[in-house]
Scaffold this active site. Sequence first.
Site, PDB file in Angstrom:
ATOM      1  N   PRO A 171       0.832  -1.210   0.000  1.00 56.23           N
ATOM      2  CA  PRO A 171       0.000   0.000   0.000  1.00 56.23           C
ATOM      3  C   PRO A 171       0.862   1.254   0.000  1.00 56.23           C
ATOM      4  CG  PRO A 171       0.050  -1.009   2.179  1.00 56.23           C
ATOM      5  CD  PRO A 171       0.751  -1.956   1.262  1.00 56.23           C
ATOM      6  N   THR A 191       0.324   5.521  -0.269  1.00 51.47           N
ATOM      7  CA  THR A 191      -0.554   6.685  -0.354  1.00 51.47           C
ATOM      8  C   THR A 191      -0.119   7.597  -1.487  1.00 51.47           C
ATOM      9  OG1 THR A 191      -1.021   6.596   2.001  1.00 51.47           O
ATOM     10  CG2 THR A 191      -1.417   8.695   0.900  1.00 51.47           C
ATOM     11  N   HIS A 230      -4.645  -1.530   8.849  1.00 45.22           N
ATOM     12  CA  HIS A 230      -3.363  -0.827   9.001  1.00 45.22           C
ATOM     13  C   HIS A 230      -3.105  -0.611  10.487  1.00 45.22           C
ATOM     14  CE1 HIS A 230       0.104   1.434   8.286  1.00 45.22           C
ATOM     15  NE2 HIS A 230      -0.318   2.283   7.359  1.00 45.22           N
ATOM     16  N   GLY A 231      -2.240  -1.440  11.058  1.00 41.08           N
ATOM     17  CA  GLY A 231      -1.887  -1.319  12.468  1.00 41.08           C
ATOM     18  C   GLY A 231      -0.430  -0.966  12.669  1.00 41.08           C
ATOM     19  N   HIS A 287       3.117   1.936  11.810  1.00 36.47           N
ATOM     20  CA  HIS A 287       3.648   3.263  11.459  1.00 36.47           C
ATOM     21  C   HIS A 287       3.088   4.427  12.264  1.00 36.47           C
ATOM     22  CE1 HIS A 287       4.206   1.278   7.223  1.00 36.47           C
ATOM     23  NE2 HIS A 287       4.934   0.686   8.177  1.00 36.47           N
ATOM     24  N   TYR A 305       0.086   5.075  13.224  1.00 32.33           N
ATOM     25  CA  TYR A 305      -1.289   5.486  12.977  1.00 32.33           C
ATOM     26  C   TYR A 305      -2.171   4.950  14.115  1.00 32.33           C
ATOM     27  CZ  TYR A 305       0.461   7.016   8.466  1.00 32.33           C
ATOM     28  OH  TYR A 305       1.169   7.654   7.484  1.00 32.33           O
TER      29      TYR A 305
END
Length: 346
Positions: A29, A31, A149-150, A152, A154
């Site tokens: 993924p 961005t 998404h767990g 970095h 976030y």
Amino acid sequence: MNYTGSVQAMFKPFTFKSLNLSNRIVMAPMTRQYSPDGVPGMEVAEYYRRRAENGVGLIVTEGTVINHPDSSNQINVPHFFGEVALNGWAKVVAEVHGVGGKIIPQIWHMGARGSVGEYSESEIRKMVDAFAQAAFEAKQLGFDGMELHGAHEYLIDQFFWEKTNPRTDRYGGDMVRRTRFAVEVIEACRRAVGPEFPLVFRFSQWKGSDYTAKLAKTPSELEQFLVPLVDAGVDIFHCSTRRFWEPEFEDSPLNLAGWTKKLTGKPTITVGSVGLDGEFLSSLTEGKGAGNAKIDSLIDRLERGEFDLVAVGRALLVDPSWARKIRDGRTDELIPFTSEALKTLY
């Protein structure tokens, strides 16, 4: 150099639950902010289709945000809620499936503006419900699975990390207690999609504000961290590191994906500068390019079963045909990742 002999390890099929992949290459993924007002258009659909028709086994979309007021602070990051945005994702799925590809969305919340200590338990329940709704929509739209998404630093990772989670209730405390929010999100998503829909979970030790951070300093601590996530319903772990070839702990050559597979028995995805030499940031801040790295070590680890799948990010960002060129031994045709190449984003 031609790798057509041993490179076939990357092109063996992979099957887990309902996920049937033609090869082991995953598009990581990334961005891009090419979805005006959160709506992915045909440019996004064509972008993913090009990677699928050029031999990528599984595409993980760029992060797509859930229906929560704090989920995004960037207007052109795609939403995974609302009729218009979801219709856009339906077209993405159709384009990828139309060329025989597989695709899963990465479901995302960018995180608290301060620390997760500011959220009430009622607000946390709303976020858990929003993740579950996104999971439900992913299945309804025909995606081949989903990724949470767990990593970095976030939202989910903010609950994991002691520096961003000062809570003293059931969502805070020691490392295992700090997995509580993730566990509730995973369990809610699993209820929304059923037992056979593949659920991938991406996590990292490193943080955007601290590349040397480690949630788990030893294999034993890593096992304590992972077990609650496995029990909650994770099928595949996407283990984010900055350099896939670096060992995660002393006295063992295993990287994070290798240790995660060893400790959980679950399939894992390795990621981190695959297909690149040099530092990513230096290519942007110092004008240096990142040339295509040898893949001998990667193939050896894959053949030994250290991990199951290989995620490729920046190399696929600039070269949609990367997988096909690797398969055919046309490494002299690979497009290096450079600042100039990045501008095309085709």
